[in-house]
Motif scaffolding. Structure first.
Motif: not given
Length: 312
Positions: A222-229
């Motif tokens: 999710r971090a790699e996909a750009g999700e901020r949290l």
């Protein structure tokens, strides 16, 4: 028990005892894998685990048509020298048990045991990412967190068998928020690196930030996909890893740090941590290489086999 066979090819068996899987290999004198098997770790407990390892060893010996091979076993936790019993294993059924003696009795041969992170460090120092370096610090970042130290190509266990027990030291240079809410480690202490840096530790930190109860690999995705949290959780995790490795540099100053375990696959580990750790090390700059384990998840089992040098 001295009836260990060490044939001309230098064959020896390594077993990596994990919480969910038990891996086994036969390694020859040229560090080539001649046979390998993997089984599920039994759910029944200690006695079933001993029997599973014995069966695995016999199967590997059948694969290479050679009996009585030297056996090294990588385990969670470590062996208390005064009693020969395991301690500090996150696989609780092993604690207080004479695993080495029980395997030696069942297999009629000497058995060498070492911590799984020690095995990783030994493997990577001999013919992995640390090859060519005299002093190697090996790190496991996964379901648990551990470390192993190789100095002058020799595994160092220490007077109390605790050398490299990095996962159960306290997170260094804590922020006020970290000090206010230290996570409790399974070992009973607060703020151990294992409680902060392990996969479950990343999950718990994400939940504290208001995120879903997700496994570490999904948080990273999710971090790699750009999700901020998720990105915030990963960023702080990387900062904590950097602080913790700076502590190692201050104490051991190894020639190289090699990382294994499931979280070693996080690509940002190798680009971001070296940008941060010099802020905490006692030096203006740090040029220590930080590298993924060359043998991946096979490093532990290869290191277990290498607990028996070719000369023995």
């Amino acid at each position: 028990m001295s009836g260990v066979s060490n044939p001309d090819r230098g064959l020896r068996i390594g077993v990596d005892l994990g919480g969910t899987k038990i891996a086994g290999i036969v390694l020859d004198g040229d560090a080539a894998v001649c046979a390998e098997r993997r089984i599920d770790t039994p759910n029944g407990g200690y006695r079933e685990t001993v029997e599973a390892i014995v069966d695995l060893v016999h199967a590997l010996e059948q694969d290479v048509d050679q009996a009585g091979l030297p056996l090294g076993v990588g385990t969670p936790g470590s062996v208390l020298a005064s009693t020969g019993r395991l301690r500090n294993a996150n696989s609780q059924c092993l604690n207080g048990k004479p695993l080495g003696a029980d395997l030696a009795s069942a297999l009629s041969r000497d058995v060498r045991l070492a911590n799984d992170a020690d095995c990783l460090a030994l493997s990577e120092a001999r013919d992995g990412a640390g090859a060519g370096h005299g002093n190697v610090f090996g790190v496991i970042l996964g379901t648990g967190v551990g470390g192993g130290v190789v100095i002058d190509r020799q595994l160092i266990t220490g007077r109390n068998g605790l050398a490299g027990e990095w996962g159960h030291t306290c997170l260094p240079w804590q922020t006020s928020a970290e000090a206010r809410q230290p996570p409790r480690c399974w070992c009973g202490l607060d703020s151990c690196l294992e409680a902060w840096l392990s996969g479950p530790g990343m999950t718990a930190d994400h939940v504290r930030r208001g995120g879903y109860n997700l496994p570490a690999h999904e948080i990273v995705q999710r971090a790699e996909a750009g999700e901020r949290l998720a990105g915030a959780t990963l960023k702080v995790w990387l900062q904590r890893v950097a602080r913790s490795m700076a502590m190692v540099v201050n104490i051991v100053d190894p020639d190289v740090i090699v990382v294994g375990g499931g979280l070693s696959q996080i690509r940002w580990l190798y680009s971001e941590v070296p940008k941060i750790w010099a802020q905490h090390a006692f030096a203006e700059s740090i040029d220590t290489p930080l590298l993924p384990a060359a043998h991946g998840d096979a490093s532990g089992v290869r290191g277990a086999a290498r607990l028996w040098p070719l000369s023995e």
